[in-house]
Design a protein around this motif. Structure first.
Motif, PDB file in Angstrom:
ATOM      1  N   ARG A  44     -21.823  -3.268 -18.095  1.00 15.44           N
ATOM      2  CA  ARG A  44     -22.132  -3.207 -19.521  1.00 15.44           C
ATOM      3  C   ARG A  44     -21.427  -4.339 -20.285  1.00 15.44           C
ATOM      4  O   ARG A  44     -21.982  -4.917 -21.214  1.00 15.44           O
ATOM      5  N   LEU A  45     -20.192  -4.636 -19.881  1.00 13.82           N
ATOM      6  CA  LEU A  45     -19.435  -5.698 -20.536  1.00 13.82           C
ATOM      7  C   LEU A  45     -20.126  -7.045 -20.381  1.00 13.82           C
ATOM      8  O   LEU A  45     -20.153  -7.871 -21.302  1.00 13.82           O
ATOM      9  N   ALA A  46     -20.733  -7.287 -19.204  1.00 18.62           N
ATOM     10  CA  ALA A  46     -21.352  -8.575 -18.912  1.00 18.62           C
ATOM     11  C   ALA A  46     -22.786  -8.687 -19.414  1.00 18.62           C
ATOM     12  O   ALA A  46     -23.377  -9.772 -19.345  1.00 18.62           O
ATOM     13  N   ASP A  47     -23.336  -7.602 -19.895  1.00 15.02           N
ATOM     14  CA  ASP A  47     -24.747  -7.585 -20.286  1.00 15.02           C
ATOM     15  C   ASP A  47     -24.900  -7.913 -21.776  1.00 15.02           C
ATOM     16  O   ASP A  47     -24.621  -7.087 -22.636  1.00 15.02           O
ATOM     17  N   PRO A  48     -25.368  -9.125 -22.106  1.00 13.65           N
ATOM     18  CA  PRO A  48     -25.511  -9.489 -23.524  1.00 13.65           C
ATOM     19  C   PRO A  48     -26.609  -8.719 -24.241  1.00 13.65           C
ATOM     20  O   PRO A  48     -26.659  -8.721 -25.473  1.00 13.65           O
ATOM     21  N   THR A  49     -27.463  -8.035 -23.480  1.00 12.48           N
ATOM     22  CA  THR A  49     -28.528  -7.263 -24.112  1.00 12.48           C
ATOM     23  C   THR A  49     -28.115  -5.829 -24.407  1.00 12.48           C
ATOM     24  O   THR A  49     -28.855  -5.091 -25.069  1.00 12.48           O
ATOM     25  N   ALA A  50     -26.960  -5.418 -23.903  1.00 11.65           N
ATOM     26  CA  ALA A  50     -26.505  -4.046 -24.146  1.00 11.65           C
ATOM     27  C   ALA A  50     -26.141  -3.866 -25.618  1.00 11.65           C
ATOM     28  O   ALA A  50     -25.794  -4.829 -26.326  1.00 11.65           O
ATOM     29  N   LEU A  51     -26.208  -2.636 -26.077  1.00  9.10           N
ATOM     30  CA  LEU A  51     -25.860  -2.336 -27.467  1.00  9.10           C
ATOM     31  C   LEU A  51     -24.399  -2.718 -27.738  1.00  9.10           C
ATOM     32  O   LEU A  51     -23.527  -2.531 -26.879  1.00  9.10           O
ATOM     33  N   LEU A  52     -24.152  -3.227 -28.924  1.00 10.48           N
ATOM     34  CA  LEU A  52     -22.795  -3.660 -29.285  1.00 10.48           C
ATOM     35  C   LEU A  52     -21.797  -2.522 -29.126  1.00 10.48           C
ATOM     36  O   LEU A  52     -20.709  -2.710 -28.564  1.00 10.48           O
ATOM     37  N   ALA A  53     -22.151  -1.329 -29.621  1.00 11.69           N
ATOM     38  CA  ALA A  53     -21.222  -0.199 -29.542  1.00 11.69           C
ATOM     39  C   ALA A  53     -20.911   0.169 -28.101  1.00 11.69           C
ATOM     40  O   ALA A  53     -19.772   0.548 -27.777  1.00 11.69           O
ATOM     41  N   SER A  54     -21.902   0.053 -27.214  1.00 11.81           N
ATOM     42  CA  SER A  54     -21.658   0.410 -25.811  1.00 11.81           C
ATOM     43  C   SER A  54     -20.764  -0.625 -25.138  1.00 11.81           C
ATOM     44  O   SER A  54     -19.947  -0.283 -24.276  1.00 11.81           O
ATOM     45  N   ARG A  55     -20.893  -1.885 -25.496  1.00 12.52           N
ATOM     46  CA  ARG A  55     -20.027  -2.924 -24.919  1.00 12.52           C
ATOM     47  C   ARG A  55     -18.588  -2.760 -25.422  1.00 12.52           C
ATOM     48  O   ARG A  55     -17.628  -2.911 -24.658  1.00 12.52           O
ATOM     49  N   ILE A  56     -18.444  -2.455 -26.704  1.00 19.24           N
ATOM     50  CA  ILE A  56     -17.105  -2.216 -27.254  1.00 19.24           C
ATOM     51  C   ILE A  56     -16.464  -1.012 -26.569  1.00 19.24           C
ATOM     52  O   ILE A  56     -15.270  -1.029 -26.223  1.00 19.24           O
ATOM     53  N   SER A  57     -17.251   0.034 -26.340  1.00 13.74           N
ATOM     54  CA  SER A  57     -16.731   1.219 -25.646  1.00 13.74           C
ATOM     55  C   SER A  57     -16.295   0.863 -24.232  1.00 13.74           C
ATOM     56  O   SER A  57     -15.256   1.339 -23.749  1.00 13.74           O
ATOM     57  N   ALA A  58     -17.057   0.014 -23.554  1.00  8.82           N
ATOM     58  CA  ALA A  58     -16.685  -0.412 -22.197  1.00  8.82           C
ATOM     59  C   ALA A  58     -15.366  -1.178 -22.221  1.00  8.82           C
ATOM     60  O   ALA A  58     -14.497  -0.989 -21.350  1.00  8.82           O
ATOM     61  N   ILE A  59     -15.193  -2.052 -23.218  1.00  2.00           N
ATOM     62  CA  ILE A  59     -13.946  -2.813 -23.316  1.00  2.00           C
ATOM     63  C   ILE A  59     -12.760  -1.882 -23.540  1.00  2.00           C
ATOM     64  O   ILE A  59     -11.707  -2.021 -22.891  1.00  2.00           O
ATOM     65  N   HIS A  60     -12.912  -0.936 -24.459  1.00  2.00           N
ATOM     66  CA  HIS A  60     -11.827   0.021 -24.701  1.00  2.00           C
ATOM     67  C   HIS A  60     -11.473   0.777 -23.423  1.00  2.00           C
ATOM     68  O   HIS A  60     -10.290   1.014 -23.130  1.00  2.00           O
ATOM     69  N   SER A  61     -12.479   1.165 -22.655  1.00  2.00           N
ATOM     70  CA  SER A  61     -12.237   1.930 -21.431  1.00  2.00           C
ATOM     71  C   SER A  61     -11.519   1.077 -20.394  1.00  2.00           C
ATOM     72  O   SER A  61     -10.571   1.537 -19.735  1.00  2.00           O
ATOM     73  N   LEU A  62     -11.955  -0.173 -20.222  1.00  2.00           N
ATOM     74  CA  LEU A  62     -11.289  -1.070 -19.276  1.00  2.00           C
ATOM     75  C   LEU A  62      -9.852  -1.346 -19.707  1.00  2.00           C
ATOM     76  O   LEU A  62      -8.954  -1.497 -18.869  1.00  2.00           O
ATOM     77  N   GLN A  63      -9.633  -1.418 -20.997  1.00  2.00           N
ATOM     78  CA  GLN A  63      -8.272  -1.611 -21.505  1.00  2.00           C
ATOM     79  C   GLN A  63      -7.406  -0.397 -21.195  1.00  2.00           C
ATOM     80  O   GLN A  63      -6.235  -0.545 -20.821  1.00  2.00           O
ATOM     81  N   MET A  64      -7.963   0.803 -21.339  1.00  2.00           N
ATOM     82  CA  MET A  64      -7.194   2.019 -21.075  1.00  2.00           C
ATOM     83  C   MET A  64      -6.714   2.083 -19.634  1.00  2.00           C
ATOM     84  O   MET A  64      -5.625   2.609 -19.360  1.00  2.00           O
ATOM     85  N   VAL A  65      -7.506   1.551 -18.695  1.00  2.00           N
ATOM     86  CA  VAL A  65      -7.131   1.622 -17.273  1.00  2.00           C
ATOM     87  C   VAL A  65      -6.504   0.324 -16.779  1.00  2.00           C
ATOM     88  O   VAL A  65      -6.246   0.177 -15.585  1.00  2.00           O
ATOM     89  N   ASP A  66      -6.265  -0.638 -17.706  1.00  2.00           N
ATOM     90  CA  ASP A  66      -5.644  -1.923 -17.345  1.00  2.00           C
ATOM     91  C   ASP A  66      -6.374  -2.598 -16.189  1.00  2.00           C
ATOM     92  O   ASP A  66      -5.766  -2.986 -15.182  1.00  2.00           O
ATOM     93  N   HIS A  67      -7.676  -2.760 -16.325  1.00  2.00           N
ATOM     94  CA  HIS A  67      -8.502  -3.313 -15.240  1.00  2.00           C
ATOM     95  C   HIS A  67      -8.448  -4.845 -15.287  1.00  2.00           C
ATOM     96  O   HIS A  67      -9.214  -5.489 -16.006  1.00  2.00           O
ATOM     97  N   GLU A  68      -7.559  -5.441 -14.512  1.00  2.00           N
ATOM     98  CA  GLU A  68      -7.347  -6.881 -14.554  1.00  2.00           C
ATOM     99  C   GLU A  68      -8.578  -7.702 -14.178  1.00  2.00           C
ATOM    100  O   GLU A  68      -8.769  -8.807 -14.710  1.00  2.00           O
ATOM    101  N   PRO A  69      -9.452  -7.231 -13.249  1.00  2.00           N
ATOM    102  CA  PRO A  69     -10.657  -8.028 -12.945  1.00  2.00           C
ATOM    103  C   PRO A  69     -11.567  -8.276 -14.145  1.00  2.00           C
ATOM    104  O   PRO A  69     -12.459  -9.129 -14.082  1.00  2.00           O
ATOM    105  N   ALA A  70     -11.338  -7.543 -15.249  1.00  2.00           N
ATOM    106  CA  ALA A  70     -12.162  -7.759 -16.439  1.00  2.00           C
ATOM    107  C   ALA A  70     -11.723  -8.985 -17.230  1.00  2.00           C
ATOM    108  O   ALA A  70     -12.434  -9.421 -18.154  1.00  2.00           O
ATOM    109  N   ALA A  71     -10.572  -9.580 -16.881  1.00  2.00           N
ATOM    110  CA  ALA A  71     -10.009 -10.667 -17.677  1.00  2.00           C
ATOM    111  C   ALA A  71     -10.958 -11.861 -17.839  1.00  2.00           C
ATOM    112  O   ALA A  71     -11.130 -12.359 -18.964  1.00  2.00           O
TER     113      ALA A  71
END
Length: 617
Positions: free
Chosen positions: A175-202
């Motif tokens: 979802r983070l990499a998909d530019p066509t995804a809804l803005l709110a869903s991408r923001i939610s994905a970022i918050h979730s990756l931040q909560m779990v400290d997912h370094e591959p998302a950097a």
């Protein structure tokens, strides 16, 4: 209008006034009955500390037939009935109803198979409230339902991150990499990756942060997550952004918010023209190198932005020099209550350091004596009085006495508190003379007096009178005893009278005055009728009877204890007094069991109290 019992006030007016007074007394007691002494200039109330009546748990109970009734509702064809049953299960689980663990399967079934979107959403929420981690796979799959995708995503992403569901990582990254995804869903994905400290998302986060074609909210969220997940190696990313617009500088400082070894860049950002950028940089420097803020902190003490003033005060305070104390003095008058409260607590703390004590004394005295107009000076008087009372600076007594009649109740309260903390015998007579006039005005506010400036109703002086009355009891100042005794009758409903009763208990500790004991008993027993005595006075009357050693009234105290097992004020106070009079340890007050009956379906059959299910943590 005076709140007089049986006086010339009309019944309607008196009733309305009593309702207001009870509300005022209730708000005072709720706010200040913590039972803890002040250590930083916050107000404290010794009558709630000595004796301290421990609180007790309030435990919900549930009718044992609720679960089966809701299970039947869950099987109905009617959508509304199923929906409310599922919602009831979720709320009941959140409120601690036991015996609901076997509902995870039917709730999961509803999540997966119910034809109604609202029911599926309710099932997801109920499973989350039940902390049903075993249903994480079904919750993750439910995000793919196109008719409820965004709502389900926003509901389930945070909990899947909290539960550390590894299977969700792939979906968040996609979802983070998909530019066509809804803005709110991408923001939610970022918050979730931040909560779990997912370094591959950097790498993906960096690409979003540095792409000026991406929505600004998405870039800001990505920068914040990047700064949390990666705390080293992003200096070049920040440097590339620092030379840009306000938005890009804000992105840069977010990237460096927890960065290691970026102090030089943070120093530059701490001087930025945008307060939001400065604040983030200052917060980081206060953690890693507060000395680097010395050159900018003084500048920000006069900033229009309250957050910057607060951070600047913290940076200046960290210097721990007499000059720093002088700089902070005027901030006791800061228009933002959080800023001036922070400065006051900081000055009190630094006043414990021998090298800074004199500077704190001088600064606080200067602020207590300063001021040009009522609009400007009340804040500095309020905070300076608390500083001087907390650090026990006795030379402030004369100025505090002069401010007893200041036309602002907040200053009067703080001055009364400070004088109680100082407790100087040389000041007691002047304080008593003021208190006599103040109580006379409380009884009849329609008659202006020298102490009534700025005051409108009796409770405007209530807190101050309570502090002064406690002072008389603590110091055993007998010339004030008649004044305290005059406040026992139910003339006004104020917490100051409760303090007077508390102090009289100390005046006559272990030497019962029968006339006074009878008056206290009357206050304790006055709980019926249109105008009952306020709870605060009744509480202190019960305590005073025990402290005085009034064994003649032991039976009444025991009766109120037995009937007040779930009342910390009267039951707890009478328990303390009975134990003091008899030396026998009694069962503590509480817990209190309260049936939870606010449900859309409630069983009609009556069951005994013992059969009710009790709340679990």
């Amino acid at each position: 209008m005076a709140i007089l019992m049986g006086s010339i006030a009309s019944p309607v007016d008196t009733a309305q006034a009593q309702q207001v007074a009870r509300g005022v007394v209730s708000s005072w007691s709720t706010e200040h009955r913590g039972g803890k002494p002040s250590i930083n200039g916050d107000l404290d109330w010794p009558m709630y500390e000595d004796p301290y009546l421990p609180t007790y748990a309030i435990i919900r109970t549930f009718h044992p037939g609720l679960k089966s009734l809701w299970q039947q509702a869950l099987e109905q064809q009617d959508v509304e009935t199923r929906l409310q049953a599922i919602q009831a299960f979720g709320r009941a689980a959140e409120r601690g109803m036991p015996g609901l663990s076997d509902l995870v399967d039917p709730l999961t079934k509803a999540l997966v198979a119910d034809p109604n979107r609202l029911v599926r959403m309710a099932a997801a929420e109920a499973l989350i409230r039940c902390d049903a981690r075993q249903s994480s796979a079904q919750l993750l799959a439910a995000q793919q339902k196109m008719d409820a995708q965004l709502a389900m995503i926003l509901l389930t992403d945070p909990v899947l991150a909290e539960w550390r569901v590894d299977a969700a990582l792939e979906q968040w990254m996609r979802r983070l990499a998909d530019p066509t995804a809804l803005l709110a869903s991408r923001i939610s994905a970022i918050h979730s990756l931040q909560m779990v400290d997912h370094e591959p998302a950097a790498p993906l986060l960096i690409s979003l942060v540095t792409d000026d074609q991406v929505h600004i909210p998405l870039r800001l969220v990505a920068a914040s997550a990047l700064g949390e997940i990666i705390t080293s190696g992003n200096v070049s990313v920040a440097q590339g952004l620092m030379v840009g617009s306000v938005v890009e500088r804000l992105l840069a400082v977010h990237v460096l918010a927890k960065h290691q070894g970026a102090e030089s860049l943070l120093q530059i950002l701490a001087r930025d023209q945008e307060p939001a950028v400065c604040a983030i940089a200052m917060r980081r420097l206060l953690v890693v190198a507060p000395q680097l803020l010395e050159s900018v902190a003084e500048k920000y003490l006069s900033s229009e932005d309250a957050t910057l003033r607060r951070l600047a005060a913290e940076a200046v305070l960290a210097q721990e020099t007499p000059r720093a104390i002088v700089l902070l003095g005027p901030m006791l008058n800061d228009r933002n209550p959080k800023v001036r409260t922070y400065v006051r607590r900081g000055l009190i703390d630094k006043g414990q350091i021998p090298a800074l004590r004199q500077a704190v004394h001088e600064v606080a005295m200067q602020q207590l004596s300063a001021g040009q107009s009522l609009d400007d000076e009340w804040r500095r008087f309020e905070q300076a009085a608390r500083v001087l009372g907390a650090i026990d600076h006795e030379p402030a007594a004369d100025r505090l006495i002069a401010l007893l009649g200041y036309p602002d109740r907040r200053v009067r309260l703080s001055v009364g508190w400070a004088l109680r903390k100082l407790a100087l015998k040389s000041s007691l007579e002047a304080i008593r003379q003021y208190a006599v006039q103040a109580f006379a005005w409380q009884q009849d506010p329609d008659t202006p007096t020298v102490v009534s400036a700025g005051m409108i109703q009796p409770w405007d002086l209530d807190g101050q009178m309570a502090q002064l009355n406690m002072l008389f009891g603590i110091t055993q100042y007998w010339p004030a005893e008649p004044l305290l005794r005059d406040q026992v009758p139910k003339l006004v409903l104020t917490i100051g009278r409760a303090a007077a009763v508390w102090s009289l208990g100390y005046f006559y500790e272990d030497q019962s005055d029968q006339t006074l004991a009878s008056a206290f008993l009357g206050r304790l027993q006055d709980y019926r009728g249109l105008y009952p005595e306020c709870t605060e006075v009744r509480r202190q009357a019960a305590i005073a009877l025990g402290r005085m050693g009034a064994k003649v009234h032991l039976g009444t105290l025991q009766e109120f204890y037995e009937n007040g097992r779930h009342d910390i004020d009267i039951g707890g106070a009478t328990r303390w007094s009975v134990m003091r009079l008899t030396g026998v340890t009694l069962a503590p007050i509480g817990p209190q069991y309260e049936p939870d009956r606010h449900w859309f379906l409630q069983p009609l059959d009556d069951v005994s109290e013992d059969e009710y299910l009790r709340q679990i943590n």
